[in-house]
Design a protein around this motif. Structure first.
Motif, PDB file in Angstrom:
ATOM      1  N   PHE A   1       0.838  -1.204   0.000  1.00 27.37           N
ATOM      2  CA  PHE A   1       0.000   0.000   0.000  1.00 27.37           C
ATOM      3  C   PHE A   1       0.868   1.246   0.000  1.00 27.37           C
ATOM      4  O   PHE A   1       0.618   2.187  -0.743  1.00 27.37           O
ATOM      5  CB  PHE A   1      -0.907   0.043   1.247  1.00 27.37           C
ATOM      6  N   SER A   2       1.870   1.243   0.859  1.00 25.79           N
ATOM      7  CA  SER A   2       2.763   2.399   0.954  1.00 25.79           C
ATOM      8  C   SER A   2       3.417   2.697  -0.379  1.00 25.79           C
ATOM      9  O   SER A   2       3.489   3.850  -0.806  1.00 25.79           O
ATOM     10  CB  SER A   2       3.843   2.159   2.008  1.00 25.79           C
ATOM     11  N   THR A   3       3.885   1.661  -1.042  1.00 27.11           N
ATOM     12  CA  THR A   3       4.550   1.835  -2.334  1.00 27.11           C
ATOM     13  C   THR A   3       3.579   2.371  -3.381  1.00 27.11           C
ATOM     14  O   THR A   3       3.896   3.329  -4.092  1.00 27.11           O
ATOM     15  CB  THR A   3       5.141   0.492  -2.820  1.00 27.11           C
ATOM     16  N   VAL A   4       2.410   1.761  -3.467  1.00 24.05           N
ATOM     17  CA  VAL A   4       1.423   2.176  -4.482  1.00 24.05           C
ATOM     18  C   VAL A   4       0.998   3.617  -4.251  1.00 24.05           C
ATOM     19  O   VAL A   4       0.991   4.438  -5.172  1.00 24.05           O
ATOM     20  CB  VAL A   4       0.198   1.236  -4.482  1.00 24.05           C
ATOM     21  N   PHE A   5       0.653   3.958  -3.006  1.00 29.85           N
ATOM     22  CA  PHE A   5       0.109   5.280  -2.748  1.00 29.85           C
ATOM     23  C   PHE A   5       1.167   6.371  -2.617  1.00 29.85           C
ATOM     24  O   PHE A   5       0.861   7.548  -2.785  1.00 29.85           O
ATOM     25  CB  PHE A   5      -0.814   5.253  -1.529  1.00 29.85           C
ATOM     26  N   SER A   6       2.405   6.005  -2.361  1.00 24.85           N
ATOM     27  CA  SER A   6       3.454   7.028  -2.313  1.00 24.85           C
ATOM     28  C   SER A   6       3.791   7.530  -3.708  1.00 24.85           C
ATOM     29  O   SER A   6       4.286   8.647  -3.867  1.00 24.85           O
ATOM     30  CB  SER A   6       4.712   6.493  -1.629  1.00 24.85           C
TER      31      SER A   6
ATOM     32  N   ASN B   1      -5.957  -0.118  -9.399  1.00 25.80           N
ATOM     33  CA  ASN B   1      -6.699  -1.254  -9.958  1.00 25.80           C
ATOM     34  C   ASN B   1      -5.799  -2.474 -10.149  1.00 25.80           C
ATOM     35  O   ASN B   1      -6.225  -3.603  -9.905  1.00 25.80           O
ATOM     36  CB  ASN B   1      -7.366  -0.873 -11.278  1.00 25.80           C
ATOM     37  N   ALA B   2      -4.568  -2.255 -10.585  1.00 28.71           N
ATOM     38  CA  ALA B   2      -3.631  -3.369 -10.762  1.00 28.71           C
ATOM     39  C   ALA B   2      -3.320  -4.009  -9.407  1.00 28.71           C
ATOM     40  O   ALA B   2      -3.276  -5.245  -9.294  1.00 28.71           O
ATOM     41  CB  ALA B   2      -2.343  -2.879 -11.414  1.00 28.71           C
ATOM     42  N   PHE B   3      -3.143  -3.193  -8.381  1.00 30.98           N
ATOM     43  CA  PHE B   3      -2.882  -3.709  -7.031  1.00 30.98           C
ATOM     44  C   PHE B   3      -4.053  -4.569  -6.560  1.00 30.98           C
ATOM     45  O   PHE B   3      -3.870  -5.677  -6.047  1.00 30.98           O
ATOM     46  CB  PHE B   3      -2.648  -2.549  -6.064  1.00 30.98           C
TER      47      PHE B   3
ATOM     48  N   ALA C   1      -3.407   7.230 -14.628  1.00 28.82           N
ATOM     49  CA  ALA C   1      -2.290   6.350 -14.263  1.00 28.82           C
ATOM     50  C   ALA C   1      -2.402   5.912 -12.807  1.00 28.82           C
ATOM     51  O   ALA C   1      -2.115   4.763 -12.468  1.00 28.82           O
ATOM     52  CB  ALA C   1      -0.965   7.060 -14.510  1.00 28.82           C
ATOM     53  N   ALA C   2      -2.815   6.823 -11.936  1.00 29.14           N
ATOM     54  CA  ALA C   2      -2.972   6.493 -10.523  1.00 29.14           C
ATOM     55  C   ALA C   2      -4.074   5.452 -10.345  1.00 29.14           C
ATOM     56  O   ALA C   2      -3.906   4.483  -9.589  1.00 29.14           O
ATOM     57  CB  ALA C   2      -3.306   7.751  -9.726  1.00 29.14           C
ATOM     58  N   LEU C   3      -5.183   5.630 -11.036  1.00 27.32           N
ATOM     59  CA  LEU C   3      -6.282   4.669 -10.939  1.00 27.32           C
ATOM     60  C   LEU C   3      -5.879   3.308 -11.492  1.00 27.32           C
ATOM     61  O   LEU C   3      -6.241   2.281 -10.942  1.00 27.32           O
ATOM     62  CB  LEU C   3      -7.519   5.196 -11.671  1.00 27.32           C
TER      63      LEU C   3
END
Length: 151
Positions: A38-43, A57-59, A51-53
């Motif tokens: 989570f930290s990696t994805v949201f940082s 979604n990939a996560f 791109a963020a979405l």
């Protein structure tokens, strides 16, 4: 079970509150297990854009099996052991087997938990049944021959 229920049927309001509490608990399990990811994805997200979405979604897609497994284990084990999840405990309601009036056995608890997932995925249609049936049973209650009563 041929005799009438000795406990009163739990209200839909109590069941909804228990559902919300259980989903919060399961979400906390998920966050604890995947905290680093989570930290990696949201940082890496500075602006909410396409791109963020896609990243989020990939996560979710990569970890969907784990999320469903956590839900399945949570609902199976707690209903099998106590007849209630944490949400049901807090709302003072429990699941009972309609045939015996006791806490459901492992196979019924597993069947009930397994049927919750398609009910949720299909726009909660299986849950809506509780608003129209006399024993306020959802699809997973009907299939497993269980009912939720006040404790």
């Amino acid at each position: 079970m041929t005799e009438p229920l000795s406990s009163s049927i739990a209200s839909n309001q109590k069941r909804i509150a228990a559902f919300v509490i259980d989903d919060i608990v399961i979400t906390l399990f998920f966050i604890i297990i995947f905290y680093d990811q989570f930290s990696t994805v949201f940082s890496n997200i500075t602006v909410v854009d396409e791109a963020a979405l896609e990243s989020v979604n990939a996560f979710i897609a990569q970890n969907l099996f784990v999320v469903l497994s956590i839900k399945l284990m949570y609902h199976t084990v707690f209903v099998w052991q106590n007849g209630m999840t944490l949400g049901k405990y807090m709302m003072k309601i429990k699941v009972i087997d309609l045939e015996s009036g006791d806490t459901p056995g492992f196979s019924k608890a597993f069947l009930r938990a397994s049927m919750r997932i398609p009910s949720e995925v299909l726009f909660y249609l299986g849950f809506l049944m509780a608003f129209f049936l006399p024993l306020k049973q959802t699809l997973h209650d009907k299939v497993s021959n269980c009912v939720v009563v006040n404790d």
